[in-house]
Structure formats: structure tokens, C-alpha cells
Design a protein around this motif. Structure first.
Motif, mmCIF file in Angstrom:
data_model
loop_
_atom_site.group_PDB
_atom_site.id
_atom_site.type_symbol
_atom_site.label_atom_id
_atom_site.label_comp_id
_atom_site.label_asym_id
_atom_site.label_seq_id
_atom_site.Cartn_x
_atom_site.Cartn_y
_atom_site.Cartn_z
ATOM 1 N N PRO A 121 0.808 -1.224 0.000
ATOM 2 C CA PRO A 121 0.000 0.000 0.000
ATOM 3 C C PRO A 121 0.842 1.275 0.000
ATOM 4 O O PRO A 121 0.504 2.237 -0.684
ATOM 5 C CB PRO A 121 -0.838 -0.116 1.275
ATOM 6 N N SER A 122 1.958 1.295 0.739
ATOM 7 C CA SER A 122 2.773 2.508 0.775
ATOM 8 C C SER A 122 3.421 2.770 -0.585
ATOM 9 O O SER A 122 3.503 3.927 -1.022
ATOM 10 C CB SER A 122 3.829 2.437 1.878
ATOM 11 N N THR A 123 3.846 1.718 -1.278
ATOM 12 C CA THR A 123 4.409 1.885 -2.618
ATOM 13 C C THR A 123 3.332 2.339 -3.592
ATOM 14 O O THR A 123 3.566 3.233 -4.420
ATOM 15 C CB THR A 123 5.065 0.574 -3.103
ATOM 16 N N ALA A 124 2.142 1.743 -3.489
ATOM 17 C CA ALA A 124 1.023 2.145 -4.363
ATOM 18 C C ALA A 124 0.710 3.622 -4.167
ATOM 19 O O ALA A 124 0.557 4.370 -5.143
ATOM 20 C CB ALA A 124 -0.213 1.289 -4.076
ATOM 21 N N ALA A 125 0.644 4.048 -2.912
ATOM 22 C CA ALA A 125 0.331 5.447 -2.617
ATOM 23 C C ALA A 125 1.409 6.385 -3.162
ATOM 24 O O ALA A 125 1.102 7.475 -3.649
ATOM 25 C CB ALA A 125 0.164 5.640 -1.107
ATOM 26 N N ALA A 126 2.643 5.944 -3.122
ATOM 27 C CA ALA A 126 3.741 6.770 -3.622
ATOM 28 C C ALA A 126 3.741 6.854 -5.148
ATOM 29 O O ALA A 126 4.171 7.856 -5.710
ATOM 30 C CB ALA A 126 5.077 6.218 -3.129
ATOM 31 N N ARG A 127 3.235 5.826 -5.812
ATOM 32 C CA ARG A 127 3.273 5.791 -7.277
ATOM 33 C C ARG A 127 2.142 6.564 -7.950
ATOM 34 O O ARG A 127 2.330 7.079 -9.045
ATOM 35 C CB ARG A 127 3.231 4.351 -7.780
ATOM 36 N N VAL A 128 0.956 6.590 -7.337
ATOM 37 C CA VAL A 128 -0.169 7.251 -8.001
ATOM 38 C C VAL A 128 -0.024 8.766 -7.897
ATOM 39 O O VAL A 128 0.519 9.286 -6.919
ATOM 40 C CB VAL A 128 -1.541 6.789 -7.455
ATOM 41 N N ALA A 129 -0.521 9.459 -8.905
ATOM 42 C CA ALA A 129 -0.354 10.915 -8.970
ATOM 43 C C ALA A 129 -1.429 11.689 -8.208
ATOM 44 O O ALA A 129 -1.180 12.798 -7.744
ATOM 45 C CB ALA A 129 -0.339 11.367 -10.430
ATOM 46 N N GLU A 130 -2.614 11.113 -8.076
ATOM 47 C CA GLU A 130 -3.742 11.842 -7.504
ATOM 48 C C GLU A 130 -3.724 11.765 -5.976
ATOM 49 O O GLU A 130 -3.811 10.677 -5.410
ATOM 50 C CB GLU A 130 -5.068 11.287 -8.026
ATOM 51 N N PRO A 131 -3.637 12.908 -5.303
ATOM 52 C CA PRO A 131 -3.581 12.911 -3.835
ATOM 53 C C PRO A 131 -4.785 12.228 -3.174
ATOM 54 O O PRO A 131 -4.615 11.531 -2.174
ATOM 55 C CB PRO A 131 -3.540 14.403 -3.479
ATOM 56 N N GLU A 132 -5.973 12.409 -3.731
ATOM 57 C CA GLU A 132 -7.161 11.791 -3.127
ATOM 58 C C GLU A 132 -7.122 10.266 -3.258
ATOM 59 O O GLU A 132 -7.535 9.549 -2.350
ATOM 60 C CB GLU A 132 -8.436 12.336 -3.777
ATOM 61 N N LEU A 133 -6.601 9.758 -4.374
ATOM 62 C CA LEU A 133 -6.448 8.305 -4.543
ATOM 63 C C LEU A 133 -5.391 7.788 -3.570
ATOM 64 O O LEU A 133 -5.566 6.730 -2.953
ATOM 65 C CB LEU A 133 -6.077 7.963 -5.986
ATOM 66 N N ARG A 134 -4.324 8.528 -3.416
ATOM 67 C CA ARG A 134 -3.272 8.180 -2.450
ATOM 68 C C ARG A 134 -3.886 8.021 -1.056
ATOM 69 O O ARG A 134 -3.640 7.031 -0.366
ATOM 70 C CB ARG A 134 -2.242 9.306 -2.451
ATOM 71 N N ASP A 135 -4.721 8.976 -0.664
ATOM 72 C CA ASP A 135 -5.376 8.929 0.650
ATOM 73 C C ASP A 135 -6.315 7.728 0.774
ATOM 74 O O ASP A 135 -6.367 7.085 1.822
ATOM 75 C CB ASP A 135 -6.138 10.218 0.919
ATOM 76 N N LEU A 136 -7.054 7.427 -0.300
ATOM 77 C CA LEU A 136 -7.969 6.276 -0.283
ATOM 78 C C LEU A 136 -7.197 4.976 -0.071
ATOM 79 O O LEU A 136 -7.620 4.110 0.695
ATOM 80 C CB LEU A 136 -8.760 6.185 -1.587
ATOM 81 N N ILE A 137 -6.085 4.829 -0.767
ATOM 82 C CA ILE A 137 -5.260 3.618 -0.641
ATOM 83 C C ILE A 137 -4.752 3.470 0.784
ATOM 84 O O ILE A 137 -4.860 2.399 1.391
ATOM 85 C CB ILE A 137 -4.087 3.652 -1.645
#
Length: 148
Positions: A121-137
Motif C-alpha cells: 500500500p505505501s508503494t502504491a500510494a507513492a506511485r499514483v499521482a492523484e492525492p485523493e487516490l493516495r489517501d484512499l489507498i
């Protein structure tokens, strides 16, 4: 005048595909977008009368070749600008549904058009560009409880 030129937000549906490793750790499936190569989750436009979670499940199959059951209750919504033909952008709100991956298929619609990667999850959050998607993950990972 500014409000008259603003495009209304369009709705898309996405699957936050996840699995549990043999030691009980959570992994998230990311894939690259076909056009820009950014890391994203499977998502798409509404499909007739299909419910949002059904669209999310279908997109996961078509884009990543994974099967499973998508939860009917969304985790939340994130926003982004969808680049369309002729380089104009449409604001989109993406409703995200959790999907426990239980299998995969050998042949699927977009096979070979995207790179797929199972990550923490931490790698996924770091890779996605959208802050709201990062927060959801990250919020999903915090609330995740391994199956017994």
C-alpha cells in the motif's frame, strides 16, 4: 463568464484490487495507463444499467485480467482531469470500490497494453499521482484486516 466555460464533472468507476500474501500482508494492484504510462487502478465509464461496483469489476477484468468480487459500497471518490482526444481535459470524479482478487485469466482485452505490478500500500500510494487516490489507498490499508 468563468462558470459558463467550466465543464461538468463526469463519473467513472474504479476497482482498488487487492490480495493478501501468504504471510497476511496486503498488496495492491497497479497498472500503467495506456496513454501516459502513469500508475493507476482499473477504471472506466458507466456501462448502461450496471451498478458502479459491477463496472469496476468488469474494468479490472478487461484492463488487468483479474477476477474477484467487488464490494458494493465505495471506499470514496477521487478527482482527476481525463485527457481526451485533441488534448482537452474533462474533470472526472472516480468512485472507487474495493475488489478482493481471487483469480486471473490468461487472455483479456488489454493484455500487453499495460504494465501490471502488485505492490505494498505505501508503494502504491507513492506511485499514483492523484492525492485523493493516495489517501484512499492508505485509508483502506489502515482499515484492512487479514482473513482468518
Amino acid at each position: 463568464m468563468q462558470l459558463m466555460l467550466r465543464r461538468p464533472q463526469r463519473r467513472q468507476y474504479a476497482a482498488l484490487c487487492y490480495r493478501e500474501t501468504s504471510v497476511g500482508e496486503l498488496e495492491i494492484l497497479l497498472l500503467t495507463s495506456r496513454d501516459t504510462g502513469r500508475w493507476v487502478i482499473p477504471k472506466g465509464w458507466p456501462m448502461g444499467s450496471k451498478a458502479g461496483h459491477e463496472v469496476a469489476r468488469q474494468e479490472a477484468l478487461e484492463e488487468a485480467g483479474v477476477t474477484g468480487e467487488a464490494g458494493a459500497v465505495p471506499l470514496g471518490i477521487y478527482s482527476y482531469q481525463k485527457r481526451m482526444q485533441d488534448d482537452f481535459c474533462v474533470p472526472c470524479g472516480v468512485e472507487v470500490f474495493p475488489m478482493r482478487v481471487t483469480g486471473c485469466v490468461d487472455s483479456f482485452k488489454e493484455k500487453g497494453k499495460r504494465q501490471l505490478d502488485w505492490v505494498s500500500p505505501s508503494t502504491a500510494a507513492a506511485r499514483v499521482a492523484e492525492p485523493e487516490l493516495r489517501d484512499l489507498i492508505l485509508r483502506f490499508a489502515t482499515s484492512f484486516s487479514p482473513s482468518a
